[in-house]
Design an enzyme around this catalytic site. Sequence first.
Site, mmCIF file in Angstrom:
data_model
loop_
_atom_site.group_PDB
_atom_site.id
_atom_site.type_symbol
_atom_site.label_atom_id
_atom_site.label_comp_id
_atom_site.label_asym_id
_atom_site.label_seq_id
_atom_site.Cartn_x
_atom_site.Cartn_y
_atom_site.Cartn_z
ATOM 1 N N ASP A 42 0.856 -1.186 0.000
ATOM 2 C CA ASP A 42 0.000 0.000 0.000
ATOM 3 C C ASP A 42 0.893 1.238 0.000
ATOM 4 O O ASP A 42 1.713 1.413 0.892
ATOM 5 C CB ASP A 42 -0.879 -0.041 1.260
ATOM 6 C CG ASP A 42 -1.740 1.203 1.395
ATOM 7 O OD1 ASP A 42 -1.920 1.913 0.388
ATOM 8 O OD2 ASP A 42 -2.236 1.454 2.510
ATOM 9 N N ASP A 51 -1.690 -1.240 -3.908
ATOM 10 C CA ASP A 51 -2.042 -0.453 -5.097
ATOM 11 C C ASP A 51 -0.898 -0.472 -6.125
ATOM 12 O O ASP A 51 0.187 -1.003 -5.859
ATOM 13 C CB ASP A 51 -2.398 0.986 -4.694
ATOM 14 C CG ASP A 51 -1.379 1.567 -3.726
ATOM 15 O OD1 ASP A 51 -0.174 1.332 -3.936
ATOM 16 O OD2 ASP A 51 -1.782 2.225 -2.739
ATOM 17 N N ASP A 102 -4.838 -9.354 -15.549
ATOM 18 C CA ASP A 102 -5.824 -10.404 -15.299
ATOM 19 C C ASP A 102 -7.113 -10.002 -16.014
ATOM 20 O O ASP A 102 -7.675 -8.948 -15.733
ATOM 21 C CB ASP A 102 -6.069 -10.487 -13.774
ATOM 22 C CG ASP A 102 -6.455 -11.869 -13.319
ATOM 23 O OD1 ASP A 102 -7.185 -12.540 -14.064
ATOM 24 O OD2 ASP A 102 -6.032 -12.267 -12.212
ATOM 25 N N ASP A 118 -8.923 -15.437 -16.778
ATOM 26 C CA ASP A 118 -9.675 -16.041 -15.673
ATOM 27 C C ASP A 118 -10.670 -17.085 -16.199
ATOM 28 O O ASP A 118 -11.390 -16.824 -17.177
ATOM 29 C CB ASP A 118 -10.429 -14.907 -14.963
ATOM 30 C CG ASP A 118 -11.075 -15.321 -13.668
ATOM 31 O OD1 ASP A 118 -10.346 -15.668 -12.736
ATOM 32 O OD2 ASP A 118 -12.318 -15.301 -13.598
ATOM 33 N N GLU A 127 -6.580 -19.863 -17.289
ATOM 34 C CA GLU A 127 -6.962 -20.720 -16.163
ATOM 35 C C GLU A 127 -8.021 -21.687 -16.688
ATOM 36 O O GLU A 127 -9.105 -21.279 -17.091
ATOM 37 C CB GLU A 127 -7.532 -19.861 -15.034
ATOM 38 C CG GLU A 127 -7.793 -20.656 -13.766
ATOM 39 C CD GLU A 127 -8.676 -19.893 -12.785
ATOM 40 O OE1 GLU A 127 -8.593 -20.201 -11.588
ATOM 41 O OE2 GLU A 127 -9.472 -19.032 -13.207
ATOM 42 N N HIS A 136 -3.558 -17.283 -5.323
ATOM 43 C CA HIS A 136 -4.457 -16.565 -4.408
ATOM 44 C C HIS A 136 -5.751 -17.329 -4.143
ATOM 45 O O HIS A 136 -6.604 -16.848 -3.407
ATOM 46 C CB HIS A 136 -4.775 -15.184 -4.995
ATOM 47 C CG HIS A 136 -5.585 -15.273 -6.253
ATOM 48 N ND1 HIS A 136 -5.039 -15.654 -7.464
ATOM 49 C CD2 HIS A 136 -6.895 -15.079 -6.486
ATOM 50 C CE1 HIS A 136 -5.996 -15.683 -8.369
ATOM 51 N NE2 HIS A 136 -7.132 -15.331 -7.815
ATOM 52 N N ASP A 137 -5.923 -18.485 -4.760
ATOM 53 C CA ASP A 137 -7.152 -19.267 -4.567
ATOM 54 C C ASP A 137 -6.937 -20.502 -3.704
ATOM 55 O O ASP A 137 -7.854 -21.320 -3.553
ATOM 56 C CB ASP A 137 -7.703 -19.730 -5.924
ATOM 57 C CG ASP A 137 -8.286 -18.583 -6.719
ATOM 58 O OD1 ASP A 137 -8.760 -17.612 -6.097
ATOM 59 O OD2 ASP A 137 -8.273 -18.658 -7.957
HETATM 60 C C1 NOJ Z 1 -10.689 -17.520 -10.626
HETATM 61 C C2 NOJ Z 1 -10.007 -16.511 -9.770
HETATM 62 O O1 NOJ Z 1 -8.664 -16.868 -9.612
HETATM 63 C C3 NOJ Z 1 -10.774 -16.462 -8.460
HETATM 64 O O2 NOJ Z 1 -10.101 -15.738 -7.483
HETATM 65 C C4 NOJ Z 1 -12.144 -15.919 -8.744
HETATM 66 O O3 NOJ Z 1 -12.925 -15.977 -7.575
HETATM 67 C C5 NOJ Z 1 -12.848 -16.716 -9.841
HETATM 68 N N1 NOJ Z 1 -11.990 -17.045 -10.932
HETATM 69 C C6 NOJ Z 1 -14.034 -15.962 -10.391
HETATM 70 O O4 NOJ Z 1 -13.614 -14.912 -11.208
#
Ligand code: NOJ
Length: 550
Positions: free
Chosen positions: A23, A31, A100, A201, A263, A325-326
């Site tokens: 930040d 940011d 992204d 995505d 993805e 991040h997922d």
């Molecule tokens: C994949 C992304 O990596 C995830 O974080 C997101 O919640 C879903 N796609 C929906 O866009």
Amino acid sequence: MKAAPHWWKETIFYEIFLRSFKDSDGNGTGDLRGILEKLDYLKDLGVGALWITPFYPSPLHDAGYDVADYDDVHPEFGTLGDFRELVAEAHKRDLKIILDLVLNHTSEEHPWFRESRRAKDDPKRDYYIWRPGKDGKEPNNWMSLVGGSAWEYDEATGEYYLHLFSKHQPDLNWNHPMVKQGTFDMVRRWLERGADGFRLDVINLLMKPPGLPDGVYREGSGKIDGRYVLDYPLYANNPGMHELLHELRRDVLEPYGAATVGEVHFTPASEAWKYVDPRRRELDMIVQVDILFDRTGPKFVKDRVKEWFLAFQGRGWNTMALGNHDTPRMLSTLGNDGPWRTLSAKALAAHILTSPGTPFLYQGDELGMTNVAFGSMDDYRDIEMRRFYEQLVRQGKPPEEAFAWLRPRSRDNARTPMQWTAEGNAGFTAGTPWIGVNPNFREINAAAQARDPDSILAFYRRLIAFRKANPALIHGSFYPLMEDDERVVAYRRLWEGRGFLILINYSDQVSPLEAGLVGKGRLLIGNYPDLPQECAARLRPWEARILALE
Ligand code: NOJ
């Protein structure tokens, strides 16, 4: 200067989860100017491409994966001017910027959706997927990927709209020519602003199955345990999907030489190669999400790496990632974040950076960041965790049990602020962070590791430089060894007469090596300081060795 055509094979990608990286202005949220401040850190690390999670205007229900305006920057994250400056400064350092792109759905606040939901005869009605209810219920039995029905009833027109993710993320109708044209133009504008490529995505979900048929339920295959969930593969790889990606590449991306990584979900390796076969001109790379979402252990990872390598051999380029991040932190799930934290973090690094395919690193993994254990649901921010929690409680699980079950699985484990220093808020923000900082920042932080030649960070730097200097690790063939072993991951990489043997012990115990491997090779890099003679036949806990084969 024009980039080499296949630069993305030879570089290392680094994912920045923007909200939690740095930040710069004290509003508690990472940011674009925060990234600017850290470009030299990233350059020193040795990575070559920065994938930045969505920074567009958004109500942020899903951390920015709900985009309200694809052509601007959310004021919390900066301005278009900041973006331009970031691109210029990154390019000066030979760092690529990867955006992204969320094309499956928009935010419900996107002007297209606002118009679409107004009336059944609105010119933008069919930009999204609307259906009347069936017998007073949803149009079909589809479940959203974050729990509950995939349909939301909309009072204004008395119809339902489809959302494969949360109800705040209505799915676009990719059969509509104006959706395609509008999106392609938007992608061009980002290329004009200097983007070097895109992470796409959930890209293989864009086309829906004709007629939207009901799905088949089966047991226990979703992210939540032991329940009946929809047969999600129905959502993937539907007719028109490959053609659409081919068009995007031919008409928009190729003229700019932009790189793509998609993805791709619910797709076995034996099908997935079609997305990356250069002759088909669709994507350059895909992220192998099965490796990311299954944390049962090293055997699963090594089986998948082999499967994907064989399926793609001679047809497409692989990637290698163990965290993003997922998923919860790789160190807390595949490694050991307790007594073996440093050694196991280095072992995972060795695996990622010597495997076939372009490595994708996730912010903080280079410091050995770990899962967090916040005290209550109120400390968690992720929409997926909240939805799952509500669902489990609705199904009768006591709230404490639902919380205890979800806590180690939450995506927020990987979304706590980057730990830069031992100072307040880990040096991430001068304000109040949007999500709590992991309390272990005083021990685990970049400043301390930058001073320590034995740190995890130092090991990453060394391995990254090593990979870049050794084409055998990039282009070399891949021969898995000790394939049935549940703890040891072992393989050879060979290229033009040069070869490496990689041995990694994914366990807290001493693990014997196969007789044929004992004494092979000359140790080049290891995560233990030495290799005494008596250790040659076995690997110490979490030991990783990279050996030269003459
Ligand atoms: C994949 C992304 O990596 C995830 O974080 C997101 O919640 C879903 N796609 C929906 O866009």
